[in-house]
Scaffold this active site. Sequence first.
Site, PDB file in Angstrom:
ATOM      1  N   HIS A  63      81.505 -39.120   7.254  1.00 46.45           N
ATOM      2  CA  HIS A  63      80.549 -38.101   6.800  1.00 46.45           C
ATOM      3  C   HIS A  63      79.255 -38.167   7.615  1.00 46.45           C
ATOM      4  CE1 HIS A  63      79.235 -35.738   2.952  1.00 46.45           C
ATOM      5  NE2 HIS A  63      78.530 -35.347   3.991  1.00 46.45           N
ATOM      6  N   ASP A 284      76.114 -39.831   5.688  1.00 46.86           N
ATOM      7  CA  ASP A 284      75.673 -38.445   5.506  1.00 46.86           C
ATOM      8  C   ASP A 284      74.507 -38.195   6.476  1.00 46.86           C
ATOM      9  OD1 ASP A 284      75.613 -35.867   4.518  1.00 46.86           O
ATOM     10  OD2 ASP A 284      74.809 -36.393   2.552  1.00 46.86           O
TER      11      ASP A 284
HETATM   12 ZN   LIG Z   1      76.925 -33.064   0.793  1.00 43.53          ZN
END
Ligand SMILES: [Zn+2]
Length: 393
Positions: A63, A284
Amino acid sequence: MAFVLIHADRALTPTIEIPDAAILIEDGKIVSVGQRSSITAPAGTRMQNAPGLTVVPGFVDVHIHGAGGHDVMEARPEALSAIASTLARKGTTSFLATTVTAEPDLLCESVQRIADYMSRQPTADSTFPSAQILGIHLEGPFINSLRRGVHPEAWIAPPSVSLFARILDSAKGAIRLVTLAPELPGAFDLITYARGAGLIVALGHTDATYAQACAAIELGARHAVHVFNAMRPFSHRETGVLGAILTAPGVTAELIADCVHVDPPAMRLLISSKGKDDVLLVSDGTAATGMPDGEYRLGGFEVLVKAGVCRDSQGHLAGSTLTLDRAIRNVVALGVPLTLTLQMATLNPARLLGLETKKGVLAPGADADLVLLDAGLQVMGVMTRGFGFVPQR
Ligand SMILES: [Zn+2]
């Protein structure tokens, strides 16, 4: 044939600890791993000594939106190379390029260009280290606007097999993972379609009830993105999507372990309920990763970074500037053993992608993606597919 032998104080494979470890590498692949006394180096082998250091597999992150001032959706080769080299410096040696919700034509163009880059991305004859893009993670547009986080409302789309098929087509097989909200009308058809196409289906940006999440898991959803973030909160009478994620065996869970997205007690709760095999550390990460505070783009919109925390203009968290080396230090600081923590950043994500014999592991036949850590778990050297730096002290 170019042989390299790395000799370090210990190796964590990550499941096995080898003291006085040696790794023999040939042409970017690991040939053998073991105690120094058990490894025979052929004549002409280049020796690289790493005294005082621990060698571990390169980190795998499913991610990542960007790094080094660039977003994956820019999708120009220079942008993707800058991201790949920024990530490698902090030990991430492979990743899924993760898109955000965007106008469909733009999304299709981005995934097409990422796929083009992947087919030509530097291999063993280039100068390294540089992380390898293993595929695309499509985060949005099939998410719930109630839990959209910073994904732009205007381009959130109801689950649609035809739009999804168009995006898949543009990506020429590069999409590996799709995040969706299972409670939306049409989501179950999309899950079935995506599973049929061999993709990993993840729950995320979702307001699903427990029953809706269980139904999606029954249909083949088996991963959950940034658990606790952008999800219906847990209640003891309607446990919601979190109740399903925390208790369903085999469903893997992403954790953004920056101590900002999720407080340490919730990090402990996730790790203790899922266990060592089913938690994946993710960053992220955004374009601001590895960069000073300031304004950056995430997909098609602006984010502001202050003290390393990314937010949109309304103050919502907008990805992170986390790198997995820091995530590992944060989880170890909770008291989780290093081998188990490392597994969450190496073997577990590789296994999710079906790449556990090639990535995230120190084993014969695997790519020579290695990280050297010092006693404080700082990255002291990185090798990607056989290329990179190893300290000589
Ligand atoms: Zn997200």
